[in-house]
Motif scaffolding. Structure first.
Motif, PDB file in Angstrom:
ATOM      1  N   ARG A   2       0.884  -1.747  -0.031  1.00  0.00           N
ATOM      2  CA  ARG A   2       0.159   0.202   0.043  1.00  0.00           C
ATOM      3  C   ARG A   2       0.469   1.530  -0.397  1.00  0.00           C
ATOM      4  O   ARG A   2       0.822   2.091  -0.739  1.00  0.00           O
ATOM      5  CB  ARG A   2      -0.790   0.190   1.352  1.00  0.00           C
ATOM      6  N   THR A   3       1.857   1.161   0.361  1.00  0.00           N
ATOM      7  CA  THR A   3       2.748   2.401   0.821  1.00  0.00           C
ATOM      8  C   THR A   3       3.867   3.362  -0.583  1.00  0.00           C
ATOM      9  O   THR A   3       4.442   3.483  -0.166  1.00  0.00           O
ATOM     10  CB  THR A   3       3.175   2.576   2.962  1.00  0.00           C
ATOM     11  N   GLY A   4       4.877   1.250   0.066  1.00  0.00           N
ATOM     12  CA  GLY A   4       6.013   1.125  -1.180  1.00  0.00           C
ATOM     13  C   GLY A   4       7.050   2.066  -0.182  1.00  0.00           C
ATOM     14  O   GLY A   4       7.926   2.091  -1.214  1.00  0.00           O
ATOM     15  N   ARG A   5       6.692   2.314   1.038  1.00  0.00           N
ATOM     16  CA  ARG A   5       7.450   2.938   1.590  1.00  0.00           C
ATOM     17  C   ARG A   5       8.234   2.068   2.800  1.00  0.00           C
ATOM     18  O   ARG A   5       6.812   2.264   3.665  1.00  0.00           O
ATOM     19  CB  ARG A   5       7.046   4.322   2.186  1.00  0.00           C
ATOM     20  N   LEU A   6       9.461   2.291   3.799  1.00  0.00           N
ATOM     21  CA  LEU A   6       9.395   1.628   4.809  1.00  0.00           C
ATOM     22  C   LEU A   6       9.890   2.471   6.043  1.00  0.00           C
ATOM     23  O   LEU A   6      11.696   2.759   4.816  1.00  0.00           O
ATOM     24  CB  LEU A   6       9.986   0.041   5.157  1.00  0.00           C
ATOM     25  N   LEU A   7      10.300   2.678   6.938  1.00  0.00           N
ATOM     26  CA  LEU A   7      10.926   3.122   7.712  1.00  0.00           C
ATOM     27  C   LEU A   7      10.866   2.037   8.950  1.00  0.00           C
ATOM     28  O   LEU A   7      10.511   1.971   9.689  1.00  0.00           O
ATOM     29  CB  LEU A   7      10.451   4.426   8.377  1.00  0.00           C
ATOM     30  N   LEU A   8      11.987   1.830   8.978  1.00  0.00           N
ATOM     31  CA  LEU A   8      13.173   0.938  10.036  1.00  0.00           C
ATOM     32  C   LEU A   8      13.482   1.266  11.058  1.00  0.00           C
ATOM     33  O   LEU A   8      14.481   2.657  11.174  1.00  0.00           O
ATOM     34  CB  LEU A   8      14.146  -0.572   9.029  1.00  0.00           C
ATOM     35  N   LEU A   9      12.922   1.192  12.463  1.00  0.00           N
ATOM     36  CA  LEU A   9      13.126   2.039  13.822  1.00  0.00           C
ATOM     37  C   LEU A   9      14.356   1.311  14.476  1.00  0.00           C
ATOM     38  O   LEU A   9      13.475  -0.199  14.579  1.00  0.00           O
ATOM     39  CB  LEU A   9      12.156   2.918  13.734  1.00  0.00           C
ATOM     40  N   GLY A  10      14.955   1.299  15.375  1.00  0.00           N
ATOM     41  CA  GLY A  10      15.182   0.729  16.312  1.00  0.00           C
ATOM     42  C   GLY A  10      16.782   0.916  16.956  1.00  0.00           C
ATOM     43  O   GLY A  10      17.020   2.354  16.329  1.00  0.00           O
ATOM     44  N   MET A  11      17.113   0.956  18.022  1.00  0.00           N
ATOM     45  CA  MET A  11      19.109   0.643  18.934  1.00  0.00           C
ATOM     46  C   MET A  11      19.723  -0.364  18.638  1.00  0.00           C
ATOM     47  O   MET A  11      18.865  -1.508  18.727  1.00  0.00           O
ATOM     48  CB  MET A  11      18.183   1.675  19.904  1.00  0.00           C
ATOM     49  N   GLY A  12      21.243   0.002  18.598  1.00  0.00           N
ATOM     50  CA  GLY A  12      21.783  -0.825  18.949  1.00  0.00           C
ATOM     51  C   GLY A  12      21.647  -2.182  17.776  1.00  0.00           C
ATOM     52  O   GLY A  12      21.923  -2.025  16.530  1.00  0.00           O
ATOM     53  N   GLY A  13      22.101  -3.614  18.516  1.00  0.00           N
ATOM     54  CA  GLY A  13      21.493  -4.629  17.523  1.00  0.00           C
ATOM     55  C   GLY A  13      20.484  -4.009  16.104  1.00  0.00           C
ATOM     56  O   GLY A  13      20.940  -4.751  15.623  1.00  0.00           O
ATOM     57  N   SER A  14      19.619  -3.785  17.076  1.00  0.00           N
ATOM     58  CA  SER A  14      18.004  -3.687  16.204  1.00  0.00           C
ATOM     59  C   SER A  14      18.149  -2.428  15.267  1.00  0.00           C
ATOM     60  O   SER A  14      17.742  -3.361  14.298  1.00  0.00           O
ATOM     61  CB  SER A  14      17.229  -3.150  17.076  1.00  0.00           C
ATOM     62  N   HIS A  15      19.270  -1.552  15.461  1.00  0.00           N
ATOM     63  CA  HIS A  15      19.023  -0.997  13.538  1.00  0.00           C
ATOM     64  C   HIS A  15      20.971  -1.710  13.258  1.00  0.00           C
ATOM     65  O   HIS A  15      20.110  -1.270  12.171  1.00  0.00           O
ATOM     66  CB  HIS A  15      20.482   0.239  14.775  1.00  0.00           C
ATOM     67  N   ALA A  16      21.087  -2.245  13.459  1.00  0.00           N
ATOM     68  CA  ALA A  16      21.788  -3.037  12.438  1.00  0.00           C
ATOM     69  C   ALA A  16      21.685  -3.728  11.052  1.00  0.00           C
ATOM     70  O   ALA A  16      22.122  -4.133  10.689  1.00  0.00           O
ATOM     71  CB  ALA A  16      23.499  -3.584  13.071  1.00  0.00           C
TER      72      ALA A  16
END
Length: 340
Positions: A47-61
């Motif tokens: 639907r959106t065609g766009r993804l924002l991946l948010l996290g810290m530390g290993g989650s950001h990696a």
């Protein structure tokens, strides 16, 4: 001073061993269990065609590692530290948001929901089904419960498996990545450990596999208490090569993809500085002269990352075990970071 005598493994390291021993089975179970939620997230992404991946530390990696995989499927994906999104936010309207926190309880997660209230296209990824994150948004939940040991190992592998389920729901073929989970590749790391024995600083780097490089740098820093960090290959080339020399270890990640030649060139340049250079290599190409190369079957994307990750974990433990008596013992931080 480098420690070489035989010692009893400390409790923190034994805890990491336990997490690593079960990570493959838990990751496969996580992939199998994620089908319905993965389909829901995939529908949002269509639907959106766009993804924002948010996290810290290993989650950001993890987010950094999967960014290029979503982009290859036509999704405009970007990974940001959640702390950066809180302080310097991108617009969230029109984005599918995937917020990753293995505990589901970190301070930034709580503040993000308090300040934004979430959005209709917000989803979570966590190991804890009863966490704040899991109560606040529809979530992909990894098998086996919370990771208890310090330094992310099992949580990274499971997070990649959950992303694999979403990518499969979008039409990507998961077979090669699942095979990497099912059949371990275990190259001998003794020469690698010896090559890095006299360095106190390590820089990791990659191109398409930069997220894997960042995950290793974080683990090296956490466990060895030495300044180990990661620079994307182009960023390393633009100035920071001035730091390279015999006292700085370089660990590169090369996959079977169009960026392999750039990693090859960086390896040769790093060797010329006198730095000890290690290459995690799934390119299928010849080893670069002067490097210590850990060879894997030709692969890219999550297939390469999941093959390399357990070996990188063994390297970070061995590197730290040479330098720290109580490896895996928390000194200045906590497993769940509850303050900003």
């Amino acid at each position: 001073m480098i420690m070489t005598v035989q010692r009893t493994r400390p409790a923190g390291l034994v805890a990491i061993d336990r997490e690593m021993a079960r990570q493959r089975a838990d990751a496969i179970a996580s992939f199998d269990n994620a089908r319905d939620m993965a389909m829901t997230i995939a529908a949002s992404l269509r639907r959106t065609g766009r993804l924002l991946l948010l996290g810290m530390g290993g989650s950001h990696a993890v987010g950094r590692a999967v960014e290029p995989l979503y982009r290859a499927l036509g999704i405009d994906a970007i990974a940001l530290p959640l702390s950066e999104q809180l302080g310097q936010p991108l617009r969230v309207d029109g984005n599918t948001i995937l917020l990753t926190s293995q505990s589901g309880e970190s301070a930034e997660v709580l503040r993000w929901f308090a300040e934004t209230g979430g959005t209709p296209e917000t989803f979570g990824l966590t190991l804890e089904a009863n966490s704040f994150l899991a109560r606040s948004a529809p979530c992909l939940v990894g098998a086996g419960g919370t990771e208890l040991a310090f330094a992310a190992t099992r949580s990274l592998t499971i997070s990649f498996a959950l992303h694999l389920a979403v990518l499969a729901a979008l039409g990507d073929d998961p077979a090669a990545a699942l095979a990497a989970l099912q059949v371990a590749q275990e190259p001998d790391i003794s020469e690698t450990v010896a090559a890095l024995a006299e360095v106190d600083v390590v820089v990791t780097s990659g191109r398409r596999l930069q997220g894997a490089a960042e995950a290793l740098a974080l683990g090296l820093t956490e466990l060895s208490r030495r300044p180990c960090f990661s620079l994307e290959g182009g960023q390393l080339r633009h100035g920071p090569m001035e730091m390279l020399g015999p006292g700085v270890g370089v660990v590169l990640f090369r996959g079977n993809d169009p960026t392999a030649g750039l990693v090859t060139a960086m390896a040769a340049s790093a060797v010329a500085t006198g730095a000890p250079v290690v290459v995690f290599d799934a390119s299928g190409e010849a080893a670069v002269p002067g490097t210590v190369t850990l060879a894997f079957k030709p692969a890219t994307g999550l297939a390469a990352t999941l093959a390399m990750l357990p070996v990188a974990q063994r390297l970070m433990i061995a590197f730290a075990w040479q330098r720290v008596e109580d490896v895996g013992t928390l000194v200045r931080t906590t497993k769940i970071t509850r303050s900003e």
